[in-house]
Write a protein that holds these residues in place. Structure first.
Motif, PDB file in Angstrom:
ATOM      1  N   GLU A   1       0.844  -1.200   0.000  1.00  0.00           N
ATOM      2  CA  GLU A   1       0.000   0.000   0.000  1.00  0.00           C
ATOM      3  C   GLU A   1       0.870   1.237   0.000  1.00  0.00           C
ATOM      4  O   GLU A   1       1.939   1.259   0.603  1.00  0.00           O
ATOM      5  CB  GLU A   1      -0.904  -0.003   1.240  1.00  0.00           C
ATOM      6  CG  GLU A   1      -2.028  -0.996   1.116  1.00  0.00           C
ATOM      7  CD  GLU A   1      -3.021  -0.898   2.266  1.00  0.00           C
ATOM      8  OE1 GLU A   1      -2.684  -0.255   3.276  1.00  0.00           O
ATOM      9  OE2 GLU A   1      -4.117  -1.470   2.148  1.00  0.00           O
ATOM     10  N   LYS A   2       0.397   2.231  -0.743  1.00  0.00           N
ATOM     11  CA  LYS A   2       1.051   3.529  -0.706  1.00  0.00           C
ATOM     12  C   LYS A   2      -0.045   4.579  -0.585  1.00  0.00           C
ATOM     13  O   LYS A   2      -0.958   4.593  -1.422  1.00  0.00           O
ATOM     14  CB  LYS A   2       1.877   3.745  -1.985  1.00  0.00           C
ATOM     15  CG  LYS A   2       3.249   4.352  -1.696  1.00  0.00           C
ATOM     16  CD  LYS A   2       4.097   4.429  -2.940  1.00  0.00           C
ATOM     17  CE  LYS A   2       5.504   3.887  -2.696  1.00  0.00           C
ATOM     18  NZ  LYS A   2       6.195   3.578  -3.935  1.00  0.00           N
ATOM     19  N   ASN A   3       0.007   5.403   0.421  1.00  0.00           N
ATOM     20  CA  ASN A   3      -1.007   6.429   0.657  1.00  0.00           C
ATOM     21  C   ASN A   3      -2.428   5.848   0.608  1.00  0.00           C
ATOM     22  O   ASN A   3      -3.324   6.401  -0.026  1.00  0.00           O
ATOM     23  CB  ASN A   3      -0.892   7.575  -0.355  1.00  0.00           C
ATOM     24  CG  ASN A   3       0.525   8.122  -0.421  1.00  0.00           C
ATOM     25  OD1 ASN A   3       1.218   8.179   0.603  1.00  0.00           O
ATOM     26  ND2 ASN A   3       0.980   8.494  -1.609  1.00  0.00           N
ATOM     27  N   GLY A   4      -2.602   4.674   1.225  1.00  0.00           N
ATOM     28  CA  GLY A   4      -3.927   4.068   1.309  1.00  0.00           C
ATOM     29  C   GLY A   4      -4.380   3.355   0.046  1.00  0.00           C
ATOM     30  O   GLY A   4      -5.485   2.848  -0.021  1.00  0.00           O
ATOM     31  N   LYS A   5      -3.526   3.335  -1.008  1.00  0.00           N
ATOM     32  CA  LYS A   5      -3.901   2.662  -2.258  1.00  0.00           C
ATOM     33  C   LYS A   5      -3.072   1.395  -2.420  1.00  0.00           C
ATOM     34  O   LYS A   5      -1.893   1.379  -2.088  1.00  0.00           O
ATOM     35  CB  LYS A   5      -3.611   3.580  -3.453  1.00  0.00           C
ATOM     36  CG  LYS A   5      -4.738   4.537  -3.800  1.00  0.00           C
ATOM     37  CD  LYS A   5      -4.279   5.384  -4.960  1.00  0.00           C
ATOM     38  CE  LYS A   5      -5.361   5.721  -5.943  1.00  0.00           C
ATOM     39  NZ  LYS A   5      -4.796   6.619  -6.979  1.00  0.00           N
ATOM     40  N   THR A   6      -3.701   0.336  -2.956  1.00  0.00           N
ATOM     41  CA  THR A   6      -2.960  -0.895  -3.201  1.00  0.00           C
ATOM     42  C   THR A   6      -2.145  -0.733  -4.481  1.00  0.00           C
ATOM     43  O   THR A   6      -2.675  -0.326  -5.516  1.00  0.00           O
ATOM     44  CB  THR A   6      -3.923  -2.085  -3.347  1.00  0.00           C
ATOM     45  OG1 THR A   6      -4.758  -2.118  -2.189  1.00  0.00           O
ATOM     46  CG2 THR A   6      -3.174  -3.397  -3.436  1.00  0.00           C
ATOM     47  N   VAL A   7      -0.852  -1.035  -4.390  1.00  0.00           N
ATOM     48  CA  VAL A   7       0.036  -0.892  -5.555  1.00  0.00           C
ATOM     49  C   VAL A   7       0.532  -2.287  -5.966  1.00  0.00           C
ATOM     50  O   VAL A   7       0.392  -3.238  -5.208  1.00  0.00           O
ATOM     51  CB  VAL A   7       1.229   0.056  -5.242  1.00  0.00           C
ATOM     52  CG1 VAL A   7       0.713   1.445  -4.898  1.00  0.00           C
ATOM     53  CG2 VAL A   7       2.082  -0.488  -4.114  1.00  0.00           C
ATOM     54  N   PRO A   8       1.083  -2.405  -7.202  1.00  0.00           N
ATOM     55  CA  PRO A   8       1.503  -3.733  -7.671  1.00  0.00           C
ATOM     56  C   PRO A   8       2.463  -4.426  -6.714  1.00  0.00           C
ATOM     57  O   PRO A   8       3.275  -3.787  -6.038  1.00  0.00           O
ATOM     58  CB  PRO A   8       2.177  -3.431  -9.012  1.00  0.00           C
ATOM     59  CG  PRO A   8       1.510  -2.190  -9.485  1.00  0.00           C
ATOM     60  CD  PRO A   8       1.237  -1.378  -8.244  1.00  0.00           C
ATOM     61  N   CYS A   9       2.377  -5.745  -6.698  1.00  0.00           N
ATOM     62  CA  CYS A   9       3.090  -6.605  -5.748  1.00  0.00           C
ATOM     63  C   CYS A   9       4.602  -6.541  -5.926  1.00  0.00           C
ATOM     64  O   CYS A   9       5.335  -6.139  -5.023  1.00  0.00           O
ATOM     65  CB  CYS A   9       2.561  -8.022  -5.955  1.00  0.00           C
ATOM     66  SG  CYS A   9       3.503  -9.358  -5.261  1.00  0.00           S
ATOM     67  N   HIS A  10       5.082  -6.939  -7.079  1.00  0.00           N
ATOM     68  CA  HIS A  10       6.530  -6.994  -7.304  1.00  0.00           C
ATOM     69  C   HIS A  10       6.794  -6.774  -8.792  1.00  0.00           C
ATOM     70  O   HIS A  10       7.194  -7.693  -9.498  1.00  0.00           O
ATOM     71  CB  HIS A  10       7.069  -8.358  -6.849  1.00  0.00           C
ATOM     72  CG  HIS A  10       8.555  -8.399  -6.711  1.00  0.00           C
ATOM     73  ND1 HIS A  10       9.229  -7.852  -5.652  1.00  0.00           N
ATOM     74  CD2 HIS A  10       9.507  -8.925  -7.524  1.00  0.00           C
ATOM     75  CE1 HIS A  10      10.524  -8.046  -5.803  1.00  0.00           C
ATOM     76  NE2 HIS A  10      10.725  -8.682  -6.938  1.00  0.00           N
ATOM     77  N   PRO A  11       6.514  -5.553  -9.285  1.00  0.00           N
ATOM     78  CA  PRO A  11       6.621  -5.322 -10.737  1.00  0.00           C
ATOM     79  C   PRO A  11       8.085  -5.119 -11.149  1.00  0.00           C
ATOM     80  O   PRO A  11       8.793  -4.317 -10.547  1.00  0.00           O
ATOM     81  CB  PRO A  11       5.820  -4.036 -10.938  1.00  0.00           C
ATOM     82  CG  PRO A  11       5.893  -3.329  -9.621  1.00  0.00           C
ATOM     83  CD  PRO A  11       6.168  -4.345  -8.543  1.00  0.00           C
TER      84      PRO A  11
ATOM     85  N   ARG B   1      -2.220  -6.347  -8.201  1.00  0.00           N
ATOM     86  CA  ARG B   1      -2.519  -5.616  -6.964  1.00  0.00           C
ATOM     87  C   ARG B   1      -3.353  -6.565  -6.114  1.00  0.00           C
ATOM     88  O   ARG B   1      -4.538  -6.740  -6.368  1.00  0.00           O
ATOM     89  CB  ARG B   1      -3.335  -4.358  -7.258  1.00  0.00           C
ATOM     90  CG  ARG B   1      -2.583  -3.334  -8.074  1.00  0.00           C
ATOM     91  CD  ARG B   1      -3.541  -2.281  -8.638  1.00  0.00           C
ATOM     92  NE  ARG B   1      -2.969  -1.667  -9.832  1.00  0.00           N
ATOM     93  CZ  ARG B   1      -2.283  -0.514  -9.807  1.00  0.00           C
ATOM     94  NH1 ARG B   1      -2.134   0.141  -8.680  1.00  0.00           N
ATOM     95  NH2 ARG B   1      -1.767  -0.030 -10.920  1.00  0.00           N
ATOM     96  N   HIS B   2      -2.719  -7.198  -5.134  1.00  0.00           N
ATOM     97  CA  HIS B   2      -3.409  -8.241  -4.371  1.00  0.00           C
ATOM     98  C   HIS B   2      -4.387  -7.642  -3.370  1.00  0.00           C
ATOM     99  O   HIS B   2      -4.052  -6.718  -2.635  1.00  0.00           O
ATOM    100  CB  HIS B   2      -2.395  -9.098  -3.619  1.00  0.00           C
ATOM    101  CG  HIS B   2      -1.443  -9.825  -4.511  1.00  0.00           C
ATOM    102  ND1 HIS B   2      -1.844 -10.794  -5.388  1.00  0.00           N
ATOM    103  CD2 HIS B   2      -0.095  -9.704  -4.672  1.00  0.00           C
ATOM    104  CE1 HIS B   2      -0.793 -11.252  -6.045  1.00  0.00           C
ATOM    105  NE2 HIS B   2       0.281 -10.592  -5.637  1.00  0.00           N
ATOM    106  N   ALA B   3      -5.607  -8.208  -3.336  1.00  0.00           N
ATOM    107  CA  ALA B   3      -6.587  -7.824  -2.307  1.00  0.00           C
ATOM    108  C   ALA B   3      -6.296  -8.616  -1.034  1.00  0.00           C
ATOM    109  O   ALA B   3      -5.553  -9.598  -1.067  1.00  0.00           O
ATOM    110  CB  ALA B   3      -7.997  -8.130  -2.809  1.00  0.00           C
ATOM    111  N   SER B   4      -6.879  -8.190   0.085  1.00  0.00           N
ATOM    112  CA  SER B   4      -6.572  -8.797   1.391  1.00  0.00           C
ATOM    113  C   SER B   4      -6.791 -10.309   1.414  1.00  0.00           C
ATOM    114  O   SER B   4      -6.026 -11.039   2.005  1.00  0.00           O
ATOM    115  CB  SER B   4      -7.429  -8.175   2.485  1.00  0.00           C
ATOM    116  OG  SER B   4      -7.263  -6.802   2.487  1.00  0.00           O
TER     117      SER B   4
END
Ligand SMILES: [Zn+2]
Ligand SMILES: [Zn+2]
Ligand SMILES: [Zn+2]
Length: 451
Positions: free
Chosen positions: A121-131, A149-152
């Motif tokens: 997460e960056k600033n509350g947004k989910t970002v790509p896992c390992h691009p 972008r993995h969900a919980s």
């Protein structure tokens, strides 16, 4: 169910079940309690399970595991919360002045054993896992990149990008030696605090003690990490004020130093070289305050919540697994299966036999306690339970089930035998109906040997 409902002892059975609070796997006890007059030897009162339904008394299992018994785990969670809270804000015999003692909430993590899918997460947004745009393939031909972008709830979270590259040996050995690493850490912390204050260890003991309460949590990747409350007290614990030089900063510096300094070395075995294990670089140290970002209530709640969990979230089983079991046939996540297989492999090596990895394979190598406190942290779970027993006993006396005797003139002799555990399927359904507690969702969790 029909037999139970038509049993003349049904009402008493239902009362027993209610008294266990709907425990999913109650312990059955057979036995008696005699109240004898000390002076005359006269039998004043006898309670026997012979007249109870099925000739047994059902008592709660008292497990801490929510996966085994939700109601007993809830009791455990609430008790843990109370004693964590007492150590932070006072109560249960701890004076309120404890709030002025330097106190930290510390998370010690495991190092990396390979790249795993992570929710970032960056600033509350989910970002790509390992691009990785130009990622090279690993020796197994897998491209080590993941743009998702993995969900919980994503099943892949915690799973390695390449299982064949992943260091399963390191992961299992870390779990097995984490309790020892924690002990070394607490020793190093005391030495460092002493040094910072310009004292020897012996002089430190005369001025201050350090109290700990910690809980183990499994990360999705299958390694434990520890959350701990670390508090600096005076020489006799929470009742005595800390020395004037003591501060949260001194304590935090000592924590950082000790966490980076301690190591545990494993025994070399056959083609496994000795390894040096240490904490991961991710270390979180935060002061606990009554009204700031991290309050006493939040910390107590956090620790209590983890105290009722085991390794379920990693996709392992909540019971022992034998090397004779067919791992491929068990309902395990692939990552957990590999960790368990590694426990069996390492557990078979003589030099590592003291780690008892075969017995603790279902815990992925970790055999420590989930929730521990140093002496002097606050009250104990035993004391909180005894309070409740006294309360329950007083209730029985006032409602007429137990005669009221002068404690010191009466001898109480109890004789108990274990007579089984759990409910039959019919009893489980009735218990759920009586207490509003959900039934186990699969025959694997819960249940007992009384069916
Ligand atoms: Zn229970
Ligand atoms: Zn991923
Ligand atoms: Zn690979």
């Amino acid at each position: 169910m029909i037999t139970r409902l038509h049993d003349p002892a049904y009402t008493r059975w239902a009362a027993q079940v209610r008294a266990t609070n709907g425990c999913r796997q109650p312990i059955h006890l057979r036995g008696r309690v005699d109240h004898i007059d000390r002076a005359t030897g006269e039998l004043l009162h006898r309670y026997t399970t012979r007249t109870e339904p099925d000739g047994v008394l059902r008592v709660p299992c008292k497990t801490r595991r929510a996966s085994r018994c939700p109601t007993c785990a809830e009791t455990y969670r609430a008790d843990t919360y109370q004693l964590m809270r007492a150590g932070l804000a006072g109560g249960k015999g701890v004076p309120e002045t404890v709030t002025a003692h330097p106190c930290l909430f510390v998370t010690l993590t495991a190092p990396s054993f390979g790249i795993v899918h992570t929710k970032r997460e960056k600033n509350g947004k989910t970002v790509p896992c390992h691009p990785r745009r130009d990622a090279a393939a690993c020796p197994h031909g897998r491209v080590i990149s993941c743009p998702a972008r993995h969900a919980s709830g994503d099943e892949r979270l915690g799973e390695p990008l390449c299982p064949d590259c992943y260091d399963y040996t390191g992961s299992v050995l870390f779990n097995a030696l984490a309790p020892q690493l924690w002990r070394y850490f607490t020793d190093a912390l005391r030495r460092r605090v002493a040094k910072a204050a310009g004292l020897t260890l012996r002089e430190l003991r005369a001025q201050a003690t350090i109290a700990f309460a910690k809980v183990a949590e499994y990360q999705r990747r299958g390694v434990v990490h520890f959350h701990a409350v670390i508090r600096l007290d005076g020489p006799t614990g929470p009742v005595s004020p800390p020395p004037t030089w003591a501060s949260a900063d001194i304590l935090a510096d000592a924590v950082r130093h000790a966490a980076s300094a301690v190591t545990v070395t494993t025994s070399a075995a056959e083609d496994e070289p000795a390894r040096v294990l240490r904490w991961g670089a991710q270390l979180d140290v935060r002061p606990i305050t009554l009204d700031g970002d991290l309050t006493d209530q939040a910390v107590a709640g956090y620790i209590a919540k983890y105290a009722t969990k085991a390794a379920e979230c990693v996709g392992t089983l909540d019971r022992r697994i034998s090397p004779l079991d067919d791992l491929a046939a068990l309902p395990l996540r692939e990552h957990a299966r590999r960790l368990i297989a590694e426990c069996f492999r390492l557990g078979a090596l003589d030099e590592l036999s003291d780690l008892r990895l075969v017995q603790w394979a279902h815990m992925l190598g970790f055999r420590g306690h989930f929730s521990t406190r140093s002496r002097g942290y606050s009250t104990t779970l035993g004391d909180i339970r005894a309070d409740r027993t006294t309360y329950a006993r007083n209730e029985e006396v006032t409602t007429g089930r137990l005669p009221l005797f002068e404690e010191d003139t009466v001898l109480v002799i109890a004789e108990w035998q274990y007579a089984g555990k759990g409910h039959s399927l019919g009893d489980a359904l009735l218990t759920a109906a009586l207490t509003g507690i959900a039934l186990p969702t699969s025959p694997m969790d819960g249940g007992g040997d009384a069916r």
